[in-house]
Design an enzyme around this catalytic site. Structure first.
Site, PDB file in Angstrom:
ATOM      1  N   PRO A 102       0.537  -1.063  -0.036  1.00 21.38           N
ATOM      2  CA  PRO A 102       0.011  -0.038  -0.044  1.00 21.38           C
ATOM      3  C   PRO A 102       0.944   1.335  -0.190  1.00 21.38           C
ATOM      4  CG  PRO A 102      -0.913  -1.518   1.490  1.00 21.38           C
ATOM      5  CD  PRO A 102       0.371  -2.188   1.098  1.00 21.38           C
ATOM      6  N   GLU A 103       0.676   2.253  -0.975  1.00 25.83           N
ATOM      7  CA  GLU A 103       1.537   3.500  -1.092  1.00 25.83           C
ATOM      8  C   GLU A 103       0.230   4.627  -0.565  1.00 25.83           C
ATOM      9  OE1 GLU A 103       2.990   3.812  -4.919  1.00 25.83           O
ATOM     10  OE2 GLU A 103       3.306   1.670  -4.960  1.00 25.83           O
TER      11      GLU A 103
ATOM     12  N   ARG B 157      22.346  14.119  -7.994  1.00 27.30           N
ATOM     13  CA  ARG B 157      22.238  12.879  -7.712  1.00 27.30           C
ATOM     14  C   ARG B 157      22.523  11.911  -8.958  1.00 27.30           C
ATOM     15  NH1 ARG B 157      19.358  10.891  -2.786  1.00 27.30           N
ATOM     16  NH2 ARG B 157      18.925  12.702  -1.670  1.00 27.30           N
TER      17      ARG B 157
ATOM     18  N   HIS C  42      -5.322 -14.666   8.091  1.00 28.72           N
ATOM     19  CA  HIS C  42      -4.212 -14.234   8.487  1.00 28.72           C
ATOM     20  C   HIS C  42      -4.266 -12.964   9.533  1.00 28.72           C
ATOM     21  CE1 HIS C  42      -2.340 -16.525   5.600  1.00 28.72           C
ATOM     22  NE2 HIS C  42      -2.911 -16.101   4.609  1.00 28.72           N
TER      23      HIS C  42
ATOM     24  N   ARG D 132       1.595 -11.573   4.969  1.00 30.45           N
ATOM     25  CA  ARG D 132       3.579 -11.576   5.035  1.00 30.45           C
ATOM     26  C   ARG D 132       3.874 -11.239   6.226  1.00 30.45           C
ATOM     27  NH1 ARG D 132       5.667 -11.158  -0.097  1.00 30.45           N
ATOM     28  NH2 ARG D 132       7.552 -11.505   0.935  1.00 30.45           N
TER      29      ARG D 132
END
Length: 285
Positions: free
Chosen positions: A2-3, A166, A102, A121
């Site tokens: 999830p972002e 960078r 889960h 996970r």
């Protein structure tokens, strides 16, 4: 994982459903899900009797302000922090609903409601931060975050300063949470496509015009995804158990081999620092 749009979607749902409700107790089914305190018993004792005053999002973290009672002037009781990591879900369900396979943590609320943390996970975490202790001293990842994409601090000038020297790929830089908080693999790919920038281009090679386009598209893509309720490719659900809808309109992410929605060229996928990147070899340079 999830972002920002997915976490923002969860945050808004929690603010709609849980404000003013009190935590009556809970059950920790997987000890390592609790980041603080060390003891699950201390975690549950810390949050028991607290009311949810508000939920906020910082980067990909969820933070609930806790109070002694639902009243606006109630005594502060610390904070509840959550990070969904790769597969975490927060579900607002009736306590009688069968447990998901889960389920890792259960928090019991008034009216037989329950907030479940489900995580296949097992990388997700929850924290209780006692009152009068700075939240970043316990949830240490917060102290490392860059500015929010929708904040005044995330300006074109700021992004230019962060990128212009960078010697790394721009896609890799966008995933760096110290540069901008909340952007991940999905929306980095989408923002780069709409900016016309190939993911492998070095930050130092970006022109001012490219950085301006990228800055604008990061904000636009995130707003669009929030409006769609986020993206569901595998695990993400909102607090009511509903999928996000952005995947159906994604420009490039997870569409390798399919025609570009702009020019029809088959989309490519490559690996950058272990993460898949999707792009159009014709539209991006």
């Amino acid at each position: 994982m999830p972002e920002l749009p997915e976490v923002e979607t969860v945050c808004r749902g929690l603010n709609q459903l849980t404000l003013g409700t009190s935590i009556l107790g809970g059950d920790v089914l997987l000890t390592r899900t609790i980041g603080h305190p060390v003891s699950p018993r201390d975690f549950l004792e810390g949050v028991q009797g607290c009311a949810i005053a508000s939920w906020q999002r910082r980067g990909k973290y969820l933070l609930a302000q806790l109070s002694q009672s639902p009243d606006s002037d109630a005594v502060h009781r610390g904070s509840l922090g959550v990070h969904l990591r790769m597969t975490g879900q927060l579900l607002w369900v009736q306590r009688a609903e069968p447990l998901q396979k889960h389920t890792r943590v259960r928090l019991f609320f008034e009216g037989d409601w329950e907030l479940r943390f489900v995580d296949q996970r097992t990388f997700g975490q929850m924290w209780w931060v006692p009152p009068n202790i700075p939240t970043p001293s316990i949830i240490t990842g917060l102290a490392k975050l860059g500015p929010e994409p929708f904040s005044p601090e995330f300006s074109v000038e700021y992004l230019t300063r962060k990128l212009h020297k960078r010697q790394k790929a721009i896609k890799t830089a966008l995933l760096d949470q110290t540069i901008v908080a909340g952007v991940g693999n999905i929306y980095a790919d989408e923002s780069l496509f709409l900016s016309g920038i190939v993911p492998t281009k070095l930050c130092a090679e970006l022109t001012r015009a490219e950085i301006e386009r990228l800055h604008s598209q990061i904000i636009q893509v995130l707003q669009t995804a929030i409006g769609a309720g986020g993206t569901t490719f595998s695990n993400f659900l909102n607090v009511s158990g509903v999928n996000g809808n952005y995947a159906g309109v994604a420009w490039v992410y997870n569409r390798a081999g399919q025609p570009c929605r702009v020019c029809g060229t088959p989309l490519h996928r490559l690996k950058l620092t272990g993460r898949s990147s999707h792009f159009c070899p014709n539209c991006q340079s």
